[in-house]
Write an enzyme that holds these catalytic residues in place. Structure first.
Site, PDB file in Angstrom:
ATOM      1  N   HIS A   1     -37.474  -2.892  13.134  1.00 30.45           N
ATOM      2  CA  HIS A   1     -38.633  -2.928  13.432  1.00 30.45           C
ATOM      3  C   HIS A   1     -39.942  -3.620  13.305  1.00 30.45           C
ATOM      4  O   HIS A   1     -40.409  -3.406  14.240  1.00 30.45           O
ATOM      5  CB  HIS A   1     -39.000  -2.545  11.929  1.00 30.45           C
ATOM      6  CG  HIS A   1     -38.232  -1.292  11.390  1.00 30.45           C
ATOM      7  ND1 HIS A   1     -38.015  -0.237  12.415  1.00 30.45           N
ATOM      8  CD2 HIS A   1     -37.264  -1.232  10.356  1.00 30.45           C
ATOM      9  CE1 HIS A   1     -37.373   0.060  11.289  1.00 30.45           C
ATOM     10  NE2 HIS A   1     -36.730   0.030  10.047  1.00 30.45           N
TER      11      HIS A   1
ATOM     12  N   ASP B   1     -42.133  11.209   4.223  1.00 29.63           N
ATOM     13  CA  ASP B   1     -39.951  11.971   3.996  1.00 29.63           C
ATOM     14  C   ASP B   1     -39.726   9.775   3.949  1.00 29.63           C
ATOM     15  O   ASP B   1     -38.418   9.895   3.703  1.00 29.63           O
ATOM     16  CB  ASP B   1     -39.574  12.476   4.417  1.00 29.63           C
ATOM     17  CG  ASP B   1     -40.390  13.684   4.545  1.00 29.63           C
ATOM     18  OD1 ASP B   1     -40.149  13.987   3.134  1.00 29.63           O
ATOM     19  OD2 ASP B   1     -40.648  14.430   5.133  1.00 29.63           O
TER      20      ASP B   1
ATOM     21  N   TRP C   1     -31.347   1.155  18.207  1.00 34.39           N
ATOM     22  CA  TRP C   1     -31.667  -0.164  19.083  1.00 34.39           C
ATOM     23  C   TRP C   1     -30.895  -1.653  18.094  1.00 34.39           C
ATOM     24  O   TRP C   1     -29.955  -2.457  18.561  1.00 34.39           O
ATOM     25  CB  TRP C   1     -32.860  -1.022  19.117  1.00 34.39           C
ATOM     26  CG  TRP C   1     -33.723  -1.817  19.819  1.00 34.39           C
ATOM     27  CD1 TRP C   1     -33.145  -1.344  21.664  1.00 34.39           C
ATOM     28  CD2 TRP C   1     -34.004  -3.054  19.460  1.00 34.39           C
ATOM     29  NE1 TRP C   1     -34.323  -3.161  21.936  1.00 34.39           N
ATOM     30  CE2 TRP C   1     -33.841  -3.568  21.255  1.00 34.39           C
ATOM     31  CE3 TRP C   1     -33.714  -3.957  18.613  1.00 34.39           C
ATOM     32  CZ2 TRP C   1     -34.021  -5.496  20.819  1.00 34.39           C
ATOM     33  CZ3 TRP C   1     -33.640  -4.999  18.398  1.00 34.39           C
ATOM     34  CH2 TRP C   1     -34.175  -5.983  19.535  1.00 34.39           C
TER      35      TRP C   1
ATOM     36  N   SER D   1     -43.484   8.032   8.243  1.00 33.23           N
ATOM     37  CA  SER D   1     -43.712   8.768   7.043  1.00 33.23           C
ATOM     38  C   SER D   1     -43.525   9.480   5.695  1.00 33.23           C
ATOM     39  O   SER D   1     -43.141   8.131   5.372  1.00 33.23           O
ATOM     40  CB  SER D   1     -42.562  10.539   8.173  1.00 33.23           C
ATOM     41  OG  SER D   1     -41.845  10.258   6.704  1.00 33.23           O
TER      42      SER D   1
ATOM     43  N   ARG E   1     -35.471   6.238   2.286  1.00 32.11           N
ATOM     44  CA  ARG E   1     -35.165   5.020   2.806  1.00 32.11           C
ATOM     45  C   ARG E   1     -34.505   4.095   2.124  1.00 32.11           C
ATOM     46  O   ARG E   1     -35.514   4.051   1.349  1.00 32.11           O
ATOM     47  CB  ARG E   1     -35.514   5.053   3.904  1.00 32.11           C
ATOM     48  CG  ARG E   1     -35.721   5.498   5.411  1.00 32.11           C
ATOM     49  CD  ARG E   1     -36.308   5.477   6.613  1.00 32.11           C
ATOM     50  NE  ARG E   1     -36.355   5.862   7.142  1.00 32.11           N
ATOM     51  CZ  ARG E   1     -36.328   5.742   9.030  1.00 32.11           C
ATOM     52  NH1 ARG E   1     -36.023   4.584   8.845  1.00 32.11           N
ATOM     53  NH2 ARG E   1     -36.157   6.607   9.931  1.00 32.11           N
TER      54      ARG E   1
ATOM     55  N   GLY F   1     -33.429   1.577  14.783  1.00 32.72           N
ATOM     56  CA  GLY F   1     -32.418   1.448  13.371  1.00 32.72           C
ATOM     57  C   GLY F   1     -31.128   1.275  14.475  1.00 32.72           C
ATOM     58  O   GLY F   1     -30.796   0.065  14.282  1.00 32.72           O
TER      59      GLY F   1
ATOM     60  N   ASP G   1     -39.392   5.778  17.608  1.00 33.01           N
ATOM     61  CA  ASP G   1     -37.803   6.627  17.465  1.00 33.01           C
ATOM     62  C   ASP G   1     -36.821   5.489  17.363  1.00 33.01           C
ATOM     63  O   ASP G   1     -37.002   5.748  18.867  1.00 33.01           O
ATOM     64  CB  ASP G   1     -37.993   8.014  17.177  1.00 33.01           C
ATOM     65  CG  ASP G   1     -37.237   7.953  16.160  1.00 33.01           C
ATOM     66  OD1 ASP G   1     -36.710   7.819  15.004  1.00 33.01           O
ATOM     67  OD2 ASP G   1     -36.105   9.068  16.212  1.00 33.01           O
TER      68      ASP G   1
ATOM     69  N   LEU H   1     -60.555   1.317  22.699  1.00 32.41           N
ATOM     70  CA  LEU H   1     -59.888   1.801  22.253  1.00 32.41           C
ATOM     71  C   LEU H   1     -59.437   2.273  21.373  1.00 32.41           C
ATOM     72  O   LEU H   1     -59.825   1.123  20.271  1.00 32.41           O
ATOM     73  CB  LEU H   1     -58.257   1.815  22.718  1.00 32.41           C
ATOM     74  CG  LEU H   1     -57.082   2.125  22.526  1.00 32.41           C
ATOM     75  CD1 LEU H   1     -56.837   3.764  22.858  1.00 32.41           C
ATOM     76  CD2 LEU H   1     -55.877   1.162  22.920  1.00 32.41           C
TER      77      LEU H   1
END
Ligand code: FPP
Length: 229
Positions: free
Chosen positions: A19, A49, A7, A47, A53, A5, A2, A113
């Site tokens: 991004h 949601d 930043w 997400s 955007r 934007g 998070d 990993l």
């Protein structure tokens, strides 16, 4: 992840450049996590949601995800990193799904990993979709957790979250791995994601190592997800 934007806006740049910087941070963190011996690292990239955007930002993010997969796969294979994407795929562009399938197939043997990137992901939707197909045998914590992992194309086994790190100054779950976070330890790091570095990660790991996890008990008992029923 998070704060991308904000930043960018703080620097007078378009959100999308945040991004881009965020993708560089993700790349560096994968390396750091591997060096620290982390077994599973899940990055919340988009997400369910986030479709709300602006269309241009969504399109830029989708391009970035595809580029990330194409550019990182070789390095992941070389370093023994397994890459999987969790979330719905039926709303993603075919070329992105193709890149996802290619990256997953190429990195399948990675054992050092496991990096999971959540794209078009919603914890609530995942629970609803799993509930819709669950049989009576699926209705234990372990079996339902495994069903949830499979429903999002991800893994064959349930992956409870040990530590959830949220950047950007927010203190909420935002529909992320709701079932899997039942006993997650939470860390809130008030830096924007592009500025999140190895020192922040180490501090969160050190803080996590000092916590006593009781899983509802009083001490040395098995974790709640290992109990049946
Ligand atoms: C949240 O910050 C970030 C996103 C919605 C996108 C994250 C995507 C990337 C970092 C790029 C690709 C990375 C990988 C690993 C494939 P925000 O936009 O909500 O920032 P804000 O809170 O400041 O508005």
């Amino acid at each position: 992840m998070d704060g991308n934007g904000r930043w960018a806006v703080q620097r007078g740049q378009p959100r999308v450049s945040g991004h881009l910087a965020g993708a560089r941070t993700a790349r560096a963190l994968v390396r750091t996590a591997q060096e620290r011996g982390v077994e599973v690292l899940t990055l919340y990239a988009f997400s369910a949601d986030n479709w709300r955007r602006p269309r241009r930002e969504v399109a830029a993010l989708m391009r970035l995800f595809r580029r990330y997969l194409l550019s990182e796969t070789e390095q992941c294979v070389a370093n023994g990193v397994r890459l999987t994407i969790l979330g719905r795929r039926d709303r993603l562009a075919p070329e992105l799904v193709h890149a996802i399938e290619g990256a997953e197939a190429a990195t399948r043997q990675g054992t050092s990993l496991h990096v999971r990137v959540a794209v078009d992901y919603s914890g609530r939707d995942a629970i609803l979709r799993a509930a819709a197909v669950a049989t009576p045998a699926d209705l234990t914590r372990d079996a339902f957790g495994a069903l949830l992992a499979r429903i999002d194309h991800d893994t064959a086994e349930a992956l409870p979250v040990d530590l959830l790190i949220r950047t950007g100054g927010e203190r909420r779950l935002s529909d992320f791995l709701l079932w899997e976070c039942a006993y997650a330890e939470l860390a809130f790091v008030p830096v924007m994601w592009p500025d999140f570095d190895a020192a922040h990660f180490d501090a969160a790991l050190e803080d996590y190592a000092r916590r006593q996890r009781r899983f509802g008990g009083v001490g040395d008992e098995p974790p709640a997800h290992a109990l049946s029923g």
